[in-house]
Design a protein around this motif. Structure first.
Motif, PDB file in Angstrom:
ATOM      1  N   HIS A 131       3.016  11.497   2.165  1.00 30.81           N
ATOM      2  CA  HIS A 131       3.069  10.069   1.829  1.00 30.81           C
ATOM      3  C   HIS A 131       1.965   9.312   2.567  1.00 30.81           C
ATOM      4  CE1 HIS A 131       6.594   9.668  -0.696  1.00 30.81           C
ATOM      5  NE2 HIS A 131       7.293  10.456   0.109  1.00 30.81           N
ATOM      6  N   THR A 132       1.770   9.625   3.839  1.00 31.01           N
ATOM      7  CA  THR A 132       0.743   8.931   4.628  1.00 31.01           C
ATOM      8  C   THR A 132      -0.645   9.157   4.043  1.00 31.01           C
ATOM      9  OG1 THR A 132       2.048   9.082   6.659  1.00 31.01           O
ATOM     10  CG2 THR A 132      -0.329   8.793   6.904  1.00 31.01           C
ATOM     11  N   ASN A 133      -0.995  10.409   3.785  1.00 28.89           N
ATOM     12  CA  ASN A 133      -2.344  10.697   3.302  1.00 28.89           C
ATOM     13  C   ASN A 133      -2.563  10.215   1.873  1.00 28.89           C
ATOM     14  OD1 ASN A 133      -2.789  11.781   5.772  1.00 28.89           O
ATOM     15  ND2 ASN A 133      -3.293  13.845   5.062  1.00 28.89           N
ATOM     16  N   LEU A 134      -1.499  10.245   1.064  1.00 29.07           N
ATOM     17  CA  LEU A 134      -1.642   9.684  -0.281  1.00 29.07           C
ATOM     18  C   LEU A 134      -1.834   8.171  -0.188  1.00 29.07           C
ATOM     19  CD1 LEU A 134      -1.738  10.033  -3.298  1.00 29.07           C
ATOM     20  CD2 LEU A 134       0.775  10.014  -3.346  1.00 29.07           C
ATOM     21  N   GLY A 135      -1.151   7.541   0.771  1.00 24.67           N
ATOM     22  CA  GLY A 135      -1.378   6.109   0.984  1.00 24.67           C
ATOM     23  C   GLY A 135      -2.823   5.816   1.344  1.00 24.67           C
ATOM     24  N   GLU A 156      -8.177   3.817  -0.490  1.00 27.95           N
ATOM     25  CA  GLU A 156      -9.616   3.975  -0.714  1.00 27.95           C
ATOM     26  C   GLU A 156      -9.972   3.822  -2.188  1.00 27.95           C
ATOM     27  OE1 GLU A 156     -12.010   4.361   1.745  1.00 27.95           O
ATOM     28  OE2 GLU A 156     -10.233   3.734   2.873  1.00 27.95           O
ATOM     29  N   LEU A 157      -9.016   4.146  -3.060  1.00 20.41           N
ATOM     30  CA  LEU A 157      -9.244   3.984  -4.498  1.00 20.41           C
ATOM     31  C   LEU A 157      -8.982   2.551  -4.958  1.00 20.41           C
ATOM     32  CD1 LEU A 157      -7.605   7.300  -5.757  1.00 20.41           C
ATOM     33  CD2 LEU A 157     -10.027   6.687  -5.972  1.00 20.41           C
ATOM     34  N   ASP A 168      -1.114  -1.578  -4.179  1.00 23.40           N
ATOM     35  CA  ASP A 168       0.344  -1.619  -4.357  1.00 23.40           C
ATOM     36  C   ASP A 168       0.946  -0.226  -4.235  1.00 23.40           C
ATOM     37  OD1 ASP A 168       0.239  -4.323  -4.688  1.00 23.40           O
ATOM     38  OD2 ASP A 168       0.381  -4.282  -6.886  1.00 23.40           O
ATOM     39  N   GLU A 169       0.293   0.755  -4.848  1.00 24.86           N
ATOM     40  CA  GLU A 169       0.779   2.133  -4.736  1.00 24.86           C
ATOM     41  C   GLU A 169       0.659   2.627  -3.295  1.00 24.86           C
ATOM     42  OE1 GLU A 169      -0.245   4.991  -8.028  1.00 24.86           O
ATOM     43  OE2 GLU A 169      -1.645   3.368  -8.506  1.00 24.86           O
ATOM     44  N   ALA A 170      -0.428   2.243  -2.635  1.00 23.29           N
ATOM     45  CA  ALA A 170      -0.614   2.662  -1.244  1.00 23.29           C
ATOM     46  C   ALA A 170       0.507   2.121  -0.366  1.00 23.29           C
ATOM     47  CB  ALA A 170      -1.971   2.186  -0.737  1.00 23.29           C
ATOM     48  N   VAL A 171       0.871   0.848  -0.571  1.00 24.75           N
ATOM     49  CA  VAL A 171       1.966   0.255   0.206  1.00 24.75           C
ATOM     50  C   VAL A 171       3.254   1.040  -0.003  1.00 24.75           C
ATOM     51  CG1 VAL A 171       3.480  -1.762   0.354  1.00 24.75           C
ATOM     52  CG2 VAL A 171       1.003  -2.063   0.350  1.00 24.75           C
ATOM     53  N   THR A 172       3.528   1.414  -1.244  1.00 23.98           N
ATOM     54  CA  THR A 172       4.760   2.163  -1.547  1.00 23.98           C
ATOM     55  C   THR A 172       4.832   3.449  -0.734  1.00 23.98           C
ATOM     56  OG1 THR A 172       4.879   1.264  -3.784  1.00 23.98           O
ATOM     57  CG2 THR A 172       6.042   3.339  -3.366  1.00 23.98           C
ATOM     58  N   SER A 229      -1.903  -2.058   8.035  1.00 30.38           N
ATOM     59  CA  SER A 229      -3.302  -2.090   7.601  1.00 30.38           C
ATOM     60  C   SER A 229      -3.422  -2.337   6.107  1.00 30.38           C
ATOM     61  CB  SER A 229      -3.991  -0.775   7.974  1.00 30.38           C
ATOM     62  OG  SER A 229      -4.007  -0.596   9.374  1.00 30.38           O
ATOM     63  N   VAL A 230      -2.618  -1.624   5.312  1.00 30.34           N
ATOM     64  CA  VAL A 230      -2.738  -1.786   3.869  1.00 30.34           C
ATOM     65  C   VAL A 230      -2.147  -3.122   3.420  1.00 30.34           C
ATOM     66  CG1 VAL A 230      -0.590  -0.609   3.205  1.00 30.34           C
ATOM     67  CG2 VAL A 230      -2.579  -0.501   1.699  1.00 30.34           C
ATOM     68  N   LEU A 231      -1.127  -3.611   4.128  1.00 33.80           N
ATOM     69  CA  LEU A 231      -0.598  -4.944   3.815  1.00 33.80           C
ATOM     70  C   LEU A 231      -1.652  -6.012   4.080  1.00 33.80           C
ATOM     71  CD1 LEU A 231       2.986  -4.587   5.337  1.00 33.80           C
ATOM     72  CD2 LEU A 231       2.455  -4.885   2.906  1.00 33.80           C
ATOM     73  N   ALA A 232      -2.367  -5.865   5.187  1.00 34.31           N
ATOM     74  CA  ALA A 232      -3.415  -6.836   5.513  1.00 34.31           C
ATOM     75  C   ALA A 232      -4.513  -6.817   4.460  1.00 34.31           C
ATOM     76  CB  ALA A 232      -3.988  -6.535   6.890  1.00 34.31           C
ATOM     77  N   MET A 233      -4.874  -5.623   3.990  1.00 34.06           N
ATOM     78  CA  MET A 233      -5.901  -5.527   2.955  1.00 34.06           C
ATOM     79  C   MET A 233      -5.453  -6.220   1.673  1.00 34.06           C
ATOM     80  SD  MET A 233      -7.256  -1.617   3.434  1.00 34.06           S
ATOM     81  CE  MET A 233      -8.458  -1.778   2.110  1.00 34.06           C
ATOM     82  N   GLY A 234      -4.143  -6.233   1.431  1.00 31.17           N
ATOM     83  CA  GLY A 234      -3.615  -6.895   0.245  1.00 31.17           C
ATOM     84  C   GLY A 234      -3.332  -8.369   0.456  1.00 31.17           C
ATOM     85  N   GLY A 235      -3.669  -8.893   1.629  1.00 36.75           N
ATOM     86  CA  GLY A 235      -3.496 -10.315   1.891  1.00 36.75           C
ATOM     87  C   GLY A 235      -2.129 -10.699   2.406  1.00 36.75           C
ATOM     88  N   LEU A 236      -1.262  -9.733   2.673  1.00 43.35           N
ATOM     89  CA  LEU A 236       0.088 -10.030   3.169  1.00 43.35           C
ATOM     90  C   LEU A 236       0.050 -10.034   4.697  1.00 43.35           C
ATOM     91  CD1 LEU A 236       2.063  -7.755   0.675  1.00 43.35           C
ATOM     92  CD2 LEU A 236       1.703 -10.234   0.549  1.00 43.35           C
ATOM     93  N   LEU A 237      -0.584 -11.076   5.248  1.00 41.13           N
ATOM     94  CA  LEU A 237      -0.895 -11.076   6.673  1.00 41.13           C
ATOM     95  C   LEU A 237       0.345 -11.206   7.551  1.00 41.13           C
ATOM     96  CD1 LEU A 237      -4.144 -13.230   6.703  1.00 41.13           C
ATOM     97  CD2 LEU A 237      -3.925 -10.760   7.002  1.00 41.13           C
ATOM     98  N   ASP A 238       1.305 -12.025   7.157  1.00 42.81           N
ATOM     99  CA  ASP A 238       2.489 -12.201   8.005  1.00 42.81           C
ATOM    100  C   ASP A 238       3.244 -10.884   8.175  1.00 42.81           C
ATOM    101  OD1 ASP A 238       1.927 -14.853   8.369  1.00 42.81           O
ATOM    102  OD2 ASP A 238       3.230 -15.538   6.734  1.00 42.81           O
ATOM    103  N   GLU A 239       3.432 -10.181   7.067  1.00 38.07           N
ATOM    104  CA  GLU A 239       4.137  -8.900   7.162  1.00 38.07           C
ATOM    105  C   GLU A 239       3.284  -7.881   7.907  1.00 38.07           C
ATOM    106  OE1 GLU A 239       6.548  -5.669   4.371  1.00 38.07           O
ATOM    107  OE2 GLU A 239       5.578  -7.410   3.434  1.00 38.07           O
ATOM    108  N   ALA A 240       1.970  -7.935   7.705  1.00 40.48           N
ATOM    109  CA  ALA A 240       1.084  -7.017   8.418  1.00 40.48           C
ATOM    110  C   ALA A 240       1.172  -7.247   9.922  1.00 40.48           C
ATOM    111  CB  ALA A 240      -0.352  -7.191   7.939  1.00 40.48           C
ATOM    112  N   ILE A 241       1.143  -8.520  10.337  1.00 43.10           N
ATOM    113  CA  ILE A 241       1.243  -8.840  11.762  1.00 43.10           C
ATOM    114  C   ILE A 241       2.556  -8.319  12.331  1.00 43.10           C
ATOM    115  CG2 ILE A 241       1.559 -10.778  13.361  1.00 43.10           C
ATOM    116  CD1 ILE A 241      -0.565 -12.282  11.660  1.00 43.10           C
TER     117      ILE A 241
END
Length: 651
Positions: free
Chosen positions: A564-568, A573-574, A578-582, A603-615
């Motif tokens: 799951h981690t490496n597929l994320g 990178e692709l 949303d799939e990466a977050v899952t 990290s992936v939440l931050a890339m998607g703009g979900l900064l509060d949850e990322a923090i």
């Protein structure tokens, strides 16, 4: 992550240093238990003299629902079988306990004193007087509950197994998924075998791959029944040096504080039952109770050393005194915790001993009359030190003559080593604990070098030696051992998997990918093969190829956290965030105590703009691991971006 689960036989060290058949025996202590045959004064009665013996030593099995064929809980029960009881106790056949007295002290010894045996015989001869009811001790309490208390987790089969009415002994491996959503630490497992009158013994193991499920799906012998047949348990293994088994009358092992073993999500419990057909179909519905520890193990782990003389087993018909032996020298100090001898029907006697560096000798175990039907794990009453330089040895004798009443072949035939009960084995497993955890790898290296010298055709020995060298970061030496194992067996998947792991660590990614590609060709259903190949493809930047193999790994093993981690990572990178977050959420579900998993999700939440949850995820990572540098850097960066967005009026 490069996992290669081992068969149970490979986890126990196969240290094959055979010695000559004429090895002298250690000095023998007196055969008697030291108790004189002094009968009680006056009339011998059931209530005062016999019931205390029977209730303590016989009723464990001879009770309703027990493994004995009849109960021995009342005067009538015992009186009607008084002469039979006298005969089987005088001969030593009952209660079943194979080790000779004076050759090791073990927990739960089921041995009667000379006085107790004489008392039972005298009572039978004198007319089986009942005696005064006021002298009768309290009968044993019913044992319908769990002996170790209510388990934290119980597992059972979805449907019972049906034991055929007729035919030879049945060995069935029953596969039960363990419903744990996060890593747990197991102190011990208590087994209810389901129908103990027809279960001869049980071996408990775990499988952290899908191999046992696949073998169950491919079962041809009884395809409509749960499990798969045979004495070979595939990739199932006993974890972290623990000996897990059940025999009639065996008290459940309460476990050792500080020595729990790791149980990860997606692991299966594999229960091998040796069962005896009764003349009618019987329902077998085993239940296992898991007791969890509050914390992971502390200090050095347990480890299994196996003295093994299987390579010497080629017993001609008629041979009544065929001897095999094995010996190995300890390179480190260890503490002995348990002894488990194992052979089949032709074995006659067994000796295990330790020759100390100063020349002194200590018996590990001695069995003069082996009985396959009453094998057991013998836990040492008081664990004791075996210092570095001690030689551990075994000497087993076999009787393949027509005079052996347990010989399964009539007339006798040549018998060699094998996994069928009609074959033979010569194993002495010793459960030990190193004085220092760091010494364990030295023990493993030493034992497997000996194993290779004795049997250079066994790929598992090269594989295990390679693992010990890899653990010491001796990459080139480890690779040479894996290559040697593949020279012995080019299809040996664990050796090829580990060779690929070494090449990956050396930065030789094309060679690593070639090894992992061969692994999935040899075993398309091996989840870790696809995981490893997908991970190398990720490192090579071949993202779509990586995603395909990682998805295949998860299709085979849905709770594979690293996949799951490496597929994320790959999906990130692709650009498929949303799939990466899952997949990062799934990895975190499986590893809730992992700071790295929280950081990856953040990290992936931050890339998607979900900064509060990322923090929030970065903060959780730092609470778990305050020195996690990437999480701290990511937290600072996320806060800076959030502040800039606020200043720009975009939050």
């Amino acid at each position: 992550m490069h996992r290669a689960a081992l068969p149970a036989a490979a986890l126990a060290v196969t240290s094959l240093i055979a010695t000559g058949c004429g090895t002298p025996s250690a000095p023998e202590p007196p055969a008697s238990d030291g108790s004189a045959e002094t009968l009680p004064a006056g009339p011998i009665t059931f209530t005062r003299h016999v019931a205390p013996i029977v209730f303590e030593h016989c009723a464990t099995c001879h009770r309703p629902g027990g493994s004995g064929p009849f109960t021995l809980l009342s005067y009538d029960d015992v009186a009607r079988r008084a002469r039979q009881i006298a005969e089987v106790t005088t001969s030593g056949f009952m209660p079943p306990w194979l080790p000779e007295p004076g050759f090791g002290e073990f927990v739960g010894e089921r041995r009667l004193t000379d006085t107790q045996i004489a008392t039972l015989a005298a009572w039978a001869e004198s007319g089986t007087e009942e005696g005064d009811a006021s002298d009768l001790p309290e009968p044993p309490a019913a044992t319908d509950g769990w002996a170790l208390g209510e388990p934290d987790l119980t597992v059972s089969l979805p449907a019972p197994y049906t034991l055929p009415a007729d035919g030879p002994d049945v060995f069935r491996n029953l596969v039960m998924p363990l419903p744990v959503g996060e890593t747990r630490w197991v102190k011990t497992v208590e087994l209810r075998p389901g129908n103990p009158r027809f279960v001869h013994h049980a071996i408990m193991a775990v499988d952290d791959t899908t191999s046992s499920r696949r073998r169950e799906a491919e079962e041809a012998e009884q395809p409509g029944e749960p499990g798969f047949s045979g004495m070979e348990m595939g990739l199932a293994f006993m974890p972290d040096g623990h000996l897990m088994g059940w025999t009639p009358g065996m008290a459940p092992n309460p476990g050792i504080d500080g020595l729990a073993w790791r149980l990860d999500p997606g692991t299966d419990f594999v229960l091998q039952l040796h069962m005896l057909p009764s003349g009618r179909a019987e329902t077998i519905a085993p239940v296992a109770g898991f007791h969890f520890a509050d914390a992971p193990p502390s200090g050095p782990p347990l480890y299994l050393i196996r003295l093994d003389a299987d390579h010497l087993l080629d017993i001609p018909p008629g041979a009544a005194d065929f001897v095999v032996s094995d010996a190995v020298e300890l390179p480190i100090d260890v503490e002995l915790h348990a002894v488990y001898p194992h052979a089949h029907y032709l074995a006659k006697s067994m000796e295990g001993r330790a020759t100390l560096p100063d020349g002194g000798e200590r018996w590990l175990i001695r069995i003069d009359e082996w009985d396959f039907d009453w094998q057991d794990v013998y836990r040492v009453r008081e664990p004791y030190l075996l210092p570095a330089g001690t030689t551990l040895s075994m000497r087993f004798t076999y009787d393949n003559s027509a005079d052996n009443p347990r010989n399964p072949n009539d007339p006798p035939r040549r018998v060699r080593a094998g996994n069928r009960s009609s074959d033979e084995m010569a194993h002495l497993q010793l459960q030990v604990r190193p004085r220092r955890a760091a010494d364990l790898v030295l023990l493993r290296e030493s034992l497997y070098r000996h194993a290779i010298r004795r049997n250079p055709a066994n790929p598992w020995s090269y594989y295990e030696l390679g693992n010990a060298l890899l653990e010491q970061d001796r990459l080139d030496e480890a690779a040479r051992q894996y290559l040697a194992g593949l020279g012995a067996d080019p299809t040996h998947v664990p050796s090829r998997t580990s060779l690929g792991a070494v090449r990956e660590r050396q930065g030789r990614l094309d060679e690593a990918a070639a090894e992992f590609r061969t692994v999935v060709e040899l075993d398309p259903g091996y989840a870790d093969g696809h995981f490893n190949l997908g991970s190398v493809r990720l490192a090579q930047g071949r993202l779509e190829d990586a995603a395909g193999h990682l998805r295949e790994a998860l299709a085979l093993e849905p709770d594979h956290a690293a996949a799951h981690t490496n597929l994320g990572y790959t999906l990130r990178e692709l650009g498929r965030l949303d799939e990466a977050v899952t997949h990062h959420r799934e990895a975190l579900r499986l590893q809730p105590g992992s700071a790295e998993a929280h950081n990856n999700l953040g990290s992936v939440l931050a890339m998607g703009g979900l900064l509060d949850e990322a923090i929030d995820q970065f903060q959780r990572a730092l609470r778990l691991q305050p020195d996690h540098v990437p999480a701290r850097q990511n937290l600072e960066l996320a806060r800076e971006i959030a502040a800039e967005l606020e200043r720009a009026g975009l939050r």
